[in-house]
Write an enzyme that holds these catalytic residues in place. Structure first.
Site, PDB file in Angstrom:
ATOM      1  N   THR A  40      24.349  45.877  29.920  1.00 59.69           N
ATOM      2  CA  THR A  40      24.274  46.711  28.718  1.00 59.69           C
ATOM      3  C   THR A  40      24.660  48.165  28.983  1.00 59.69           C
ATOM      4  O   THR A  40      24.704  48.969  28.055  1.00 59.69           O
ATOM      5  CB  THR A  40      22.855  46.660  28.129  1.00 59.69           C
ATOM      6  OG1 THR A  40      21.906  46.993  29.152  1.00 59.69           O
ATOM      7  CG2 THR A  40      22.546  45.255  27.616  1.00 59.69           C
ATOM      8  N   HIS A  45      19.867  50.700  36.832  1.00 60.19           N
ATOM      9  CA  HIS A  45      18.904  51.799  36.843  1.00 60.19           C
ATOM     10  C   HIS A  45      17.636  51.341  37.554  1.00 60.19           C
ATOM     11  O   HIS A  45      17.562  50.211  38.048  1.00 60.19           O
ATOM     12  CB  HIS A  45      18.609  52.285  35.425  1.00 60.19           C
ATOM     13  CG  HIS A  45      18.155  51.203  34.489  1.00 60.19           C
ATOM     14  ND1 HIS A  45      16.897  50.628  34.560  1.00 60.19           N
ATOM     15  CD2 HIS A  45      18.799  50.573  33.466  1.00 60.19           C
ATOM     16  CE1 HIS A  45      16.779  49.726  33.612  1.00 60.19           C
ATOM     17  NE2 HIS A  45      17.920  49.654  32.948  1.00 60.19           N
ATOM     18  N   HIS A  48      16.003  47.957  37.251  1.00 57.58           N
ATOM     19  CA  HIS A  48      16.544  46.804  37.971  1.00 57.58           C
ATOM     20  C   HIS A  48      16.124  46.797  39.437  1.00 57.58           C
ATOM     21  O   HIS A  48      16.399  45.847  40.165  1.00 57.58           O
ATOM     22  CB  HIS A  48      18.084  46.806  37.939  1.00 57.58           C
ATOM     23  CG  HIS A  48      18.670  46.713  36.571  1.00 57.58           C
ATOM     24  ND1 HIS A  48      19.357  47.751  35.983  1.00 57.58           N
ATOM     25  CD2 HIS A  48      18.668  45.707  35.667  1.00 57.58           C
ATOM     26  CE1 HIS A  48      19.776  47.378  34.775  1.00 57.58           C
ATOM     27  NE2 HIS A  48      19.365  46.145  34.567  1.00 57.58           N
ATOM     28  N   LYS A  82      11.858  43.500  22.673  1.00 59.37           N
ATOM     29  CA  LYS A  82      12.616  44.400  21.810  1.00 59.37           C
ATOM     30  C   LYS A  82      12.073  44.341  20.387  1.00 59.37           C
ATOM     31  O   LYS A  82      11.732  43.279  19.886  1.00 59.37           O
ATOM     32  CB  LYS A  82      14.099  43.997  21.791  1.00 59.37           C
ATOM     33  CG  LYS A  82      14.742  43.862  23.159  1.00 59.37           C
ATOM     34  CD  LYS A  82      14.849  45.199  23.847  1.00 59.37           C
ATOM     35  CE  LYS A  82      15.646  45.105  25.135  1.00 59.37           C
ATOM     36  NZ  LYS A  82      15.128  44.164  26.112  1.00 59.37           N
ATOM     37  N   ARG A  86      19.683  44.427  19.551  1.00 58.13           N
ATOM     38  CA  ARG A  86      20.505  45.260  20.418  1.00 58.13           C
ATOM     39  C   ARG A  86      21.847  45.578  19.782  1.00 58.13           C
ATOM     40  O   ARG A  86      22.375  44.820  18.982  1.00 58.13           O
ATOM     41  CB  ARG A  86      20.778  44.521  21.731  1.00 58.13           C
ATOM     42  CG  ARG A  86      19.760  44.763  22.810  1.00 58.13           C
ATOM     43  CD  ARG A  86      20.212  44.069  24.070  1.00 58.13           C
ATOM     44  NE  ARG A  86      19.256  44.211  25.149  1.00 58.13           N
ATOM     45  CZ  ARG A  86      19.293  43.498  26.261  1.00 58.13           C
ATOM     46  NH1 ARG A  86      20.237  42.602  26.428  1.00 58.13           N
ATOM     47  NH2 ARG A  86      18.409  43.677  27.206  1.00 58.13           N
ATOM     48  N   GLN A 171      20.108  31.185  28.046  1.00 65.13           N
ATOM     49  CA  GLN A 171      19.579  31.470  29.373  1.00 65.13           C
ATOM     50  C   GLN A 171      19.169  30.186  30.083  1.00 65.13           C
ATOM     51  O   GLN A 171      19.369  30.040  31.295  1.00 65.13           O
ATOM     52  CB  GLN A 171      18.377  32.420  29.287  1.00 65.13           C
ATOM     53  CG  GLN A 171      17.846  32.817  30.662  1.00 65.13           C
ATOM     54  CD  GLN A 171      16.809  33.922  30.597  1.00 65.13           C
ATOM     55  OE1 GLN A 171      16.826  34.749  29.692  1.00 65.13           O
ATOM     56  NE2 GLN A 171      15.903  33.944  31.561  1.00 65.13           N
ATOM     57  N   ASP A 192       8.233  39.051  31.099  1.00 66.25           N
ATOM     58  CA  ASP A 192       8.553  38.745  29.700  1.00 66.25           C
ATOM     59  C   ASP A 192       9.624  37.654  29.588  1.00 66.25           C
ATOM     60  O   ASP A 192      10.048  37.304  28.487  1.00 66.25           O
ATOM     61  CB  ASP A 192       9.019  40.011  28.970  1.00 66.25           C
ATOM     62  CG  ASP A 192      10.325  40.560  29.521  1.00 66.25           C
ATOM     63  OD1 ASP A 192      10.732  40.144  30.620  1.00 66.25           O
ATOM     64  OD2 ASP A 192      10.939  41.411  28.851  1.00 66.25           O
ATOM     65  N   LYS A 227       8.578  50.622  33.137  1.00 67.76           N
ATOM     66  CA  LYS A 227       7.699  51.779  33.275  1.00 67.76           C
ATOM     67  C   LYS A 227       8.297  52.772  34.258  1.00 67.76           C
ATOM     68  O   LYS A 227       8.304  53.979  34.035  1.00 67.76           O
ATOM     69  CB  LYS A 227       6.320  51.333  33.754  1.00 67.76           C
ATOM     70  CG  LYS A 227       5.338  52.482  33.964  1.00 67.76           C
ATOM     71  CD  LYS A 227       4.014  51.949  34.471  1.00 67.76           C
ATOM     72  CE  LYS A 227       3.052  53.088  34.757  1.00 67.76           C
ATOM     73  NZ  LYS A 227       1.775  52.610  35.320  1.00 67.76           N
ATOM     74  N   LYS A 230      11.304  55.052  32.941  1.00 67.90           N
ATOM     75  CA  LYS A 230      11.140  56.028  31.875  1.00 67.90           C
ATOM     76  C   LYS A 230      10.590  57.337  32.426  1.00 67.90           C
ATOM     77  O   LYS A 230       9.538  57.370  33.039  1.00 67.90           O
ATOM     78  CB  LYS A 230      10.189  55.485  30.808  1.00 67.90           C
ATOM     79  CG  LYS A 230      10.776  54.303  30.047  1.00 67.90           C
ATOM     80  CD  LYS A 230       9.802  53.757  29.029  1.00 67.90           C
ATOM     81  CE  LYS A 230      10.399  52.574  28.270  1.00 67.90           C
ATOM     82  NZ  LYS A 230       9.441  51.988  27.321  1.00 67.90           N
ATOM     83  N   THR A 231      11.314  58.412  32.229  1.00 75.23           N
ATOM     84  CA  THR A 231      10.868  59.733  32.637  1.00 75.23           C
ATOM     85  C   THR A 231      11.137  60.696  31.503  1.00 75.23           C
ATOM     86  O   THR A 231      11.836  60.369  30.544  1.00 75.23           O
ATOM     87  CB  THR A 231      11.630  60.226  33.883  1.00 75.23           C
ATOM     88  OG1 THR A 231      13.001  60.390  33.524  1.00 75.23           O
ATOM     89  CG2 THR A 231      11.516  59.251  35.024  1.00 75.23           C
TER      90      THR A 231
END
Length: 405
Positions: A40, A45, A48, A82, A86, A171, A192, A227, A230-231
């Site tokens: 995506t 990042h 992953h 989500k 998307r 999947q 998830d 988690k 995210k900053t």
């Protein structure tokens, strides 16, 4: 201590379908396993990161990783976790992202001599005949059972498209194809993803018989990874053009005190015994040492030891001099972007990569999280004079220099 025991001890395992057989396969290097990555964006990042570290860890134990790039599933998007559908990506964008992923993964995984594979599910999904899918795959799935899974239940009130409803089937079909084409006998995924992965295990057994050995494991992968990703400054990328090695180092150096040991266990290759010993004395100077170790080890893993040392030295120099150093991350701003030699604080924060948007910059400023040249800035409309170099401080520990050229 076996490989599987270490995974458990580090807190990586959440659920498994057959622990005895799974641990035996992993410990004896008999697992050919896959983890999926939907392309995506054009860079991996820190969300992953845990998956990549796990793949490396298992490969070191003799198992064979398959990095499955979702060139096909990326055309739809996973509804799991989500609240909205998307954004649809073009085939050209997806292919570009796939190429970027392959390059970055090679820093973690050894693809030489068939020790690992990168596979794109577009190779089989995009050529499927719809009627064949309904007959051969759709017949193996119960709609009632699918709707009972949390990944769909949470979307039913807001609206779930038929497009997204098919993601689980796609999947599951991935695992079925990987099992047949490459002997893939195990799949890993985030907490998830449990429903989607169970669907793949069941599809293999329904199509190929109950004796087919398809194993499923989930990790505390997705929730923890998101988690970590995210900053205040937005996503932390593995691409040095998006997140510099210094900023990457600083991100891990500034993790919450409560997360340091967890991150060391989940993401580094520091011996678990050493980490557990550190855990007993996590106060003051020892806590800072643990953060420095975490930042150095992860920066070395992603950007190499030389860049990790540079980032470590720069960070220490900056803090020793109260935030001023020649090694400080610097953004050059073209004079044509200035208004009378000045730039708005919100624009400046975004331009320097300290905030992902004006909205986030405004929130940071109004909450007192920004200083310019040692002066706290609380007015989001403030114009910053760029006649000389400007030193921006975000929070307590992030420093950045802006220079007009």
């Amino acid at each position: 201590m076996t490989c599987y025991e270490e995974l458990v001890r580090r807190g990586l395992i959440a659920q498994v379908t057959d622990e005895k057989e799974i641990s035996n396969m992993i410990d004896n290097g008999k697992a050919t396993f896959y983890i999926g990555f939907d392309p995506t964006a054009d860079s991996l990042h820190v969300g992953h990161f845990m998956a990549l570290c796990l793949m490396k860890r298992l490969q070191m134990a003799g198992n064979k990783p398959i990095a499955l790039i979702g060139g096909g599933t990326g055309m739809i998007g996973d509804p799991s976790g989500k609240s909205d559908m998307r954004k649809m990506l073009t085939k050209e964008t997806i292919q570009h992202n796939v190429d970027c992923f392959k390059k970055q993964m090679s820093r973690f995984i050894d693809f030489s001599d068939g020790k690992a594979m990168v596979v794109n599910n577009a190779d089989w999904l995009l050529d499927l005949n719809y009627v064949d899918v309904l007959r051969e795959v759709g017949a193996c799935f119960s709609v009632n059972k699918m709707l009972s899974f949390e990944c769909y239940k949470q979307r039913m009130e807001r609206g779930l498209t038929f497009l997204e409803f098919n993601y689980m089937i796609m999947q599951s079909y991935d695992f079925y194809m990987l099992y047949q084409k490459y002997g893939c006998n195990m799949q890993f995924g985030g907490d998830d993803q449990w429903a989607n992965m169970l669907g793949g295990t069941e599809l293999i057994r329904k199509k190929l018989g109950k004796d087919a050995h398809a194993m499923t494991i989930t990790l505390l992968l997705n929730s923890e990874g998101q988690k970590m990703g995210k900053t205040v400054g937005g996503a932390v990328w593995l691409d040095p053009e998006k997140t510099s090695p210094y900023d990457f180092y600083q991100y891990w150096r500034n993790v919450d005190d409560a997360d340091v040991i967890k991150c060391l266990k989940l993401l580094t290759f520091v011996p678990i015994e050493q980490i557990e010993e550190m855990e007993k004395t996590m106060q003051g100077a020892e806590l800072n040492k643990a953060k420095e170790l975490l930042a150095f080890e992860l920066t070395k893993l992603v950007h190499g030891e030389e860049e990790a040392k540079k980032a470590d030295d720069a960070a220490k120099a900056i803090f020793a001099k109260g935030g001023v150093s020649d090694d400080m991350p610097t953004t050059e701003i073209d004079q044509t972007e200035l208004d009378g030699g000045k730039m708005g604080i919100l624009t400046l924060l975004v331009k320097c990569g300290l905030c992902p948007s004006n909205g986030e910059a405004r929130r940071l400023v109004t909450q007192g999280g920004v200083s310019v040249n040692d002066e706290k800035v609380t007015d989001p409309k403030m114009m910053i004079d760029m006649a000389d170099a400007v030193i921006i401080k975000k929070g307590k520990k992030v420093f950045h220099k802006a220079v007009a050229k």
